[in-house]
Write an enzyme that holds these catalytic residues in place. Structure first.
Site, short mmCIF file in Angstrom:
data_model
loop_
_atom_site.label_atom_id
_atom_site.label_comp_id
_atom_site.label_asym_id
_atom_site.label_seq_id
_atom_site.Cartn_x
_atom_site.Cartn_y
_atom_site.Cartn_z
N TYR A 59 77.45 28.12 2.29
CA TYR A 59 77.00 26.72 2.22
C TYR A 59 75.48 26.62 2.21
CZ TYR A 59 81.81 25.42 2.23
OH TYR A 59 83.13 25.30 1.85
N GLN A 92 85.43 13.82 -4.04
CA GLN A 92 85.81 15.10 -3.46
C GLN A 92 84.55 15.97 -3.32
OE1 GLN A 92 89.67 16.82 -5.27
NE2 GLN A 92 89.02 15.26 -6.75
N ASP A 95 78.28 17.04 -2.61
CA ASP A 95 76.86 16.80 -2.92
C ASP A 95 76.53 15.33 -2.62
OD1 ASP A 95 78.00 16.82 -6.26
OD2 ASP A 95 77.11 15.04 -5.36
N HIS A 110 85.92 15.50 1.24
CA HIS A 110 85.86 16.91 1.62
C HIS A 110 84.59 17.28 2.37
CE1 HIS A 110 88.85 17.69 -1.91
NE2 HIS A 110 89.42 17.15 -0.85
N GLY A 180 86.18 13.72 -13.80
CA GLY A 180 85.79 15.11 -13.57
C GLY A 180 86.50 15.81 -12.43
N1 APR Z 1 82.09 15.87 -17.25
C1 APR Z 1 83.30 15.49 -16.71
N2 APR Z 1 84.22 16.38 -16.27
C2 APR Z 1 83.91 17.68 -16.40
C3 APR Z 1 82.68 18.16 -16.93
C4 APR Z 1 81.75 17.17 -17.37
N3 APR Z 1 80.56 17.51 -17.90
N4 APR Z 1 82.69 19.52 -16.90
C5 APR Z 1 83.89 19.89 -16.35
N5 APR Z 1 84.62 18.79 -16.07
C6 APR Z 1 85.96 18.70 -15.47
C7 APR Z 1 86.88 19.86 -15.76
O1 APR Z 1 87.53 19.67 -17.02
C8 APR Z 1 87.86 19.77 -14.59
O2 APR Z 1 88.92 18.87 -14.88
O3 APR Z 1 85.80 18.69 -14.07
C9 APR Z 1 87.00 19.18 -13.46
C10 APR Z 1 86.62 20.20 -12.43
O4 APR Z 1 87.79 20.62 -11.77
P1 APR Z 1 87.61 21.52 -10.45
O5 APR Z 1 86.62 22.58 -10.73
O6 APR Z 1 89.00 21.88 -10.01
O7 APR Z 1 86.93 20.54 -9.40
P2 APR Z 1 87.63 19.46 -8.50
O8 APR Z 1 88.83 18.86 -9.18
O9 APR Z 1 86.56 18.52 -8.05
O10 APR Z 1 88.13 20.33 -7.23
C11 APR Z 1 88.72 19.63 -6.17
O11 APR Z 1 88.86 21.68 -4.92
O12 APR Z 1 87.98 23.64 -4.17
C12 APR Z 1 88.20 22.33 -3.83
O13 APR Z 1 86.96 21.15 -2.25
C13 APR Z 1 86.92 21.61 -3.56
O14 APR Z 1 86.47 19.27 -3.91
C14 APR Z 1 86.95 20.45 -4.53
C15 APR Z 1 88.42 20.34 -4.89
#
Ligand code: APR
Length: 239
Positions: A59, A92, A95, A110, A180
């Site tokens: 972190y 979620q 930041d 989170h 996202g």
């Molecule tokens: N604009 C919009 N969406 C985007 C972009 C962009 N420029 N780039 C990527 N994405 C999308 C991807 O297509 C995907 O659907 O963002 C999403 C990211 O998914 P994850 O990486 O799984 O992130 P997230 O869904 O926020 O994860 C949820 O998992 O590990 C835990 O605590 C962590 O809060 C996190 C949670």
């Protein structure tokens, strides 16, 4: 003279994708954080118990990265909507880019990367600011009471205390917008189920999760900045 009409309540649920264009890694995209780090060692309750120093280091690195980043146009467009709508952001993300873009109502599911909390008393929270961005298992509270501090992050395997207020917000939404997120992680992904019937749902993501089975979701298959520009126009035209 105040506008007698209640402002429409727009509730956002954002994930890592909304911060991707600020240069922050997502988790599950190619090259994402969970390809670079062993998630259960650096982001789970078990991992923290087993090796707290490793978790603090993970972190610390993300916090150093965050302070060098800026909100992007998507964060700003969401904040701008506060002029005409009652905007609530559920995120979620850990930041602070929504807040730095000007969003006033942000609910973190989170946790928050720029904060530490007392290991024993989750109600005692301290905010970090540059240049003091590091923590370790030896970090004690600033109140002189010798509290041992930990990242104010919800680890896998821990409860999500803000999920109840988040569900209430979603139930009050006049428009619900998901941006996202891969909709992989519960309970956050389950918020969609709390949208009242008839309330429009938009999902902005360049490669969205499959939501066909869900009620009428309008998918905007675009990056957050482009998708938010398109959605802001739709919302203002349907005001
Ligand atoms: N604009 C919009 N969406 C985007 C972009 C962009 N420029 N780039 C990527 N994405 C999308 C991807 O297509 C995907 O659907 O963002 C999403 C990211 O998914 P994850 O990486 O799984 O992130 P997230 O869904 O926020 O994860 C949820 O998992 O590990 C835990 O605590 C962590 O809060 C996190 C949670």
């Amino acid at each position: 003279m105040s506008d007698s009409r209640e402002k429409k309540k727009i509730v956002f649920s954002t994930g890592a994708g909304v911060s991707a264009e600020s240069g922050l890694s997502t988790f599950r995209d190619a090259g994402g954080l969970w390809e670079q780090y062993p998630v259960m060692q650096v982001a789970s309750a078990e991992g923290f118990a087993a090796d707290p120093a490793l978790v603090h280091k993970f972190y610390n690195a993300r916090r150093r990265d965050l302070v060098s980043k800026e909100p992007n146009e998507a964060h700003r467009l969401i904040a701008d909507l506060q002029r005409d709508f009652d905007v609530r952001v559920i995120t979620q993300n850990v930041d602070d880019l929504h807040e730095r873009a000007g969003s006033r109502e942000v609910l973190h599911l989170h946790g928050e990367l720029m904060k530490l909390r007392d290991v024993a008393d989750p109600g005692y929270i301290e905010t970090l600011s540059a240049p003091d961005l590091e923590s370790s298992p030896d970090t004690l509270s600033r109140d002189g009471k010798g509290r041992h501090m930990r990242p104010h992050i919800v680890f896998f395997g821990e409860a999500v205390p803000n999920i109840e207020p988040a569900m209430e917000l979603v139930e009050q939404a006049d428009v619900f917008v998901v941006i996202g997120t891969s909709l992989n992680v519960y309970p956050a992904a389950g918020l969609l189920a709390y949208v009242r019937s008839g309330v429009p749902i938009y999902y902005i993501d360049p490669s969205p999760a499959d939501v066909k089975g869900l009620r009428d979701v309008t998918v905007i298959r675009k990056k957050a900045t482009e998708g938010m520009a398109e959605l802001a126009a739709i919302l203002r035209n349907n005001q």
